[in-house]
Design a protein around this motif. Structure first.
Motif, PDB file in Angstrom:
ATOM      1  N   ARG A  93       0.855  -1.192   0.000  1.00 37.40           N
ATOM      2  CA  ARG A  93       0.000   0.000   0.000  1.00 37.40           C
ATOM      3  C   ARG A  93       0.885   1.233   0.000  1.00 37.40           C
ATOM      4  NH1 ARG A  93      -4.072   1.503   3.243  1.00 37.40           N
ATOM      5  NH2 ARG A  93      -4.943  -0.570   3.249  1.00 37.40           N
ATOM      6  N   GLY A  94       0.334   2.339  -0.503  1.00 37.90           N
ATOM      7  CA  GLY A  94       1.093   3.577  -0.520  1.00 37.90           C
ATOM      8  C   GLY A  94       0.261   4.731  -1.039  1.00 37.90           C
ATOM      9  N   ASP A  95       0.782   5.932  -0.879  1.00 38.81           N
ATOM     10  CA  ASP A  95       0.118   7.154  -1.324  1.00 38.81           C
ATOM     11  C   ASP A  95       0.932   7.794  -2.441  1.00 38.81           C
ATOM     12  OD1 ASP A  95      -1.876   6.925   0.635  1.00 38.81           O
ATOM     13  OD2 ASP A  95      -0.626   7.961   2.105  1.00 38.81           O
ATOM     14  N   PHE A  96       0.240   8.203  -3.497  1.00 38.36           N
ATOM     15  CA  PHE A  96       0.871   8.824  -4.652  1.00 38.36           C
ATOM     16  C   PHE A  96       0.338  10.240  -4.803  1.00 38.36           C
ATOM     17  CE2 PHE A  96       1.705   4.472  -5.090  1.00 38.36           C
ATOM     18  CZ  PHE A  96       2.839   4.353  -5.882  1.00 38.36           C
ATOM     19  N   HIS A  97       1.247  11.183  -5.046  1.00 34.06           N
ATOM     20  CA  HIS A  97       0.883  12.588  -5.188  1.00 34.06           C
ATOM     21  C   HIS A  97       0.893  12.916  -6.675  1.00 34.06           C
ATOM     22  CE1 HIS A  97       1.215  12.705  -0.914  1.00 34.06           C
ATOM     23  NE2 HIS A  97       2.424  12.173  -1.020  1.00 34.06           N
ATOM     24  N   MET A  98      -0.281  13.236  -7.186  1.00 31.68           N
ATOM     25  CA  MET A  98      -0.463  13.469  -8.612  1.00 31.68           C
ATOM     26  C   MET A  98      -0.770  14.950  -8.845  1.00 31.68           C
ATOM     27  SD  MET A  98      -0.012  10.296  -9.331  1.00 31.68           S
ATOM     28  CE  MET A  98      -0.366  10.142 -11.070  1.00 31.68           C
ATOM     29  N   VAL A  99      -0.285  15.469  -9.969  1.00 27.78           N
ATOM     30  CA  VAL A  99      -0.479  16.879 -10.313  1.00 27.78           C
ATOM     31  C   VAL A  99      -1.098  16.968 -11.695  1.00 27.78           C
ATOM     32  CG1 VAL A  99       0.667  19.092 -10.711  1.00 27.78           C
ATOM     33  CG2 VAL A  99       1.471  17.578  -8.896  1.00 27.78           C
ATOM     34  N   ALA A 100      -2.169  17.769 -11.809  1.00 25.05           N
ATOM     35  CA  ALA A 100      -2.804  18.014 -13.104  1.00 25.05           C
ATOM     36  C   ALA A 100      -1.922  18.970 -13.890  1.00 25.05           C
ATOM     37  CB  ALA A 100      -4.197  18.604 -12.917  1.00 25.05           C
ATOM     38  N   MET A 101      -1.732  18.686 -15.176  1.00 29.65           N
ATOM     39  CA  MET A 101      -0.867  19.504 -16.015  1.00 29.65           C
ATOM     40  C   MET A 101      -1.598  20.669 -16.658  1.00 29.65           C
ATOM     41  SD  MET A 101       1.944  18.203 -15.372  1.00 29.65           S
ATOM     42  CE  MET A 101       2.930  19.157 -16.508  1.00 29.65           C
ATOM     43  N   THR A 102      -2.905  20.727 -16.525  1.00 28.81           N
ATOM     44  CA  THR A 102      -3.686  21.841 -17.055  1.00 28.81           C
ATOM     45  C   THR A 102      -4.495  22.452 -15.927  1.00 28.81           C
ATOM     46  OG1 THR A 102      -5.458  20.327 -17.658  1.00 28.81           O
ATOM     47  CG2 THR A 102      -3.858  20.861 -19.367  1.00 28.81           C
ATOM     48  N   GLU A 103      -4.825  23.714 -16.061  1.00 31.29           N
ATOM     49  CA  GLU A 103      -5.652  24.396 -15.061  1.00 31.29           C
ATOM     50  C   GLU A 103      -7.063  23.830 -15.091  1.00 31.29           C
ATOM     51  OE1 GLU A 103      -5.222  26.814 -12.736  1.00 31.29           O
ATOM     52  OE2 GLU A 103      -3.079  26.700 -13.098  1.00 31.29           O
ATOM     53  N   PRO A 104      -7.704  23.675 -13.940  1.00 32.99           N
ATOM     54  CA  PRO A 104      -9.102  23.255 -13.928  1.00 32.99           C
ATOM     55  C   PRO A 104      -9.956  24.290 -14.649  1.00 32.99           C
ATOM     56  CG  PRO A 104      -8.162  23.241 -11.707  1.00 32.99           C
ATOM     57  CD  PRO A 104      -7.148  23.883 -12.614  1.00 32.99           C
TER      58      PRO A 104
END
Length: 112
Positions: A93-104
């Motif tokens: 198990r683990g936590d992944f930090h994801m970033v959107a490459m476009t503005e919402p």
């Protein structure tokens, strides 16, 4: 399913292969949440609880636990199943930090 080319020197699933599977699952969950392109910025708290054997079936479940304006944290759990017996066990198990490459996108409608 875990195949021989995915094994480490001890004959179990290589940790890097498990993390790659988890990263893909986190990517899918984050992409669905963002409805756009995302990348992995990092991972935390990855815990290997049980070794995964060759021939085991693996199942990765990813859930978005936190969402910011452009980033989110996705928790991923990998369950290994012994095909011959049906025994299932939480393996990683683990936590992944994801970033959107476009503005919402801004909400639609009239802005006065």
């Amino acid at each position: 399913m875990v195949f021989p080319e995915q094994l480490n020197h001890r004959g179990t699933l290589f940790g890097g292969a498990a993390i790659a599977l988890m990263d893909r699952a986190a990517f899918v969950a984050a992409s669905r949440e963002a409805r756009g392109d995302v990348v992995c910025a990092g991972a935390d708290d990855i815990e290997f609880a049980h070794p995964i054997q060759p021939g085991d079936l693996v199942e990765a479940t990813a859930v978005v636990e936190r969402r910011g304006r452009r980033s989110m944290t996705v928790s991923v759990v990998v369950v290994a199943e012994t095909l011959s017996t049906g025994e299932r066990r939480e393996a990683v198990r683990g936590d992944f930090h994801m970033v959107a490459m476009t503005e919402p996108e801004a909400p639609q409608g009239d802005l006065a």
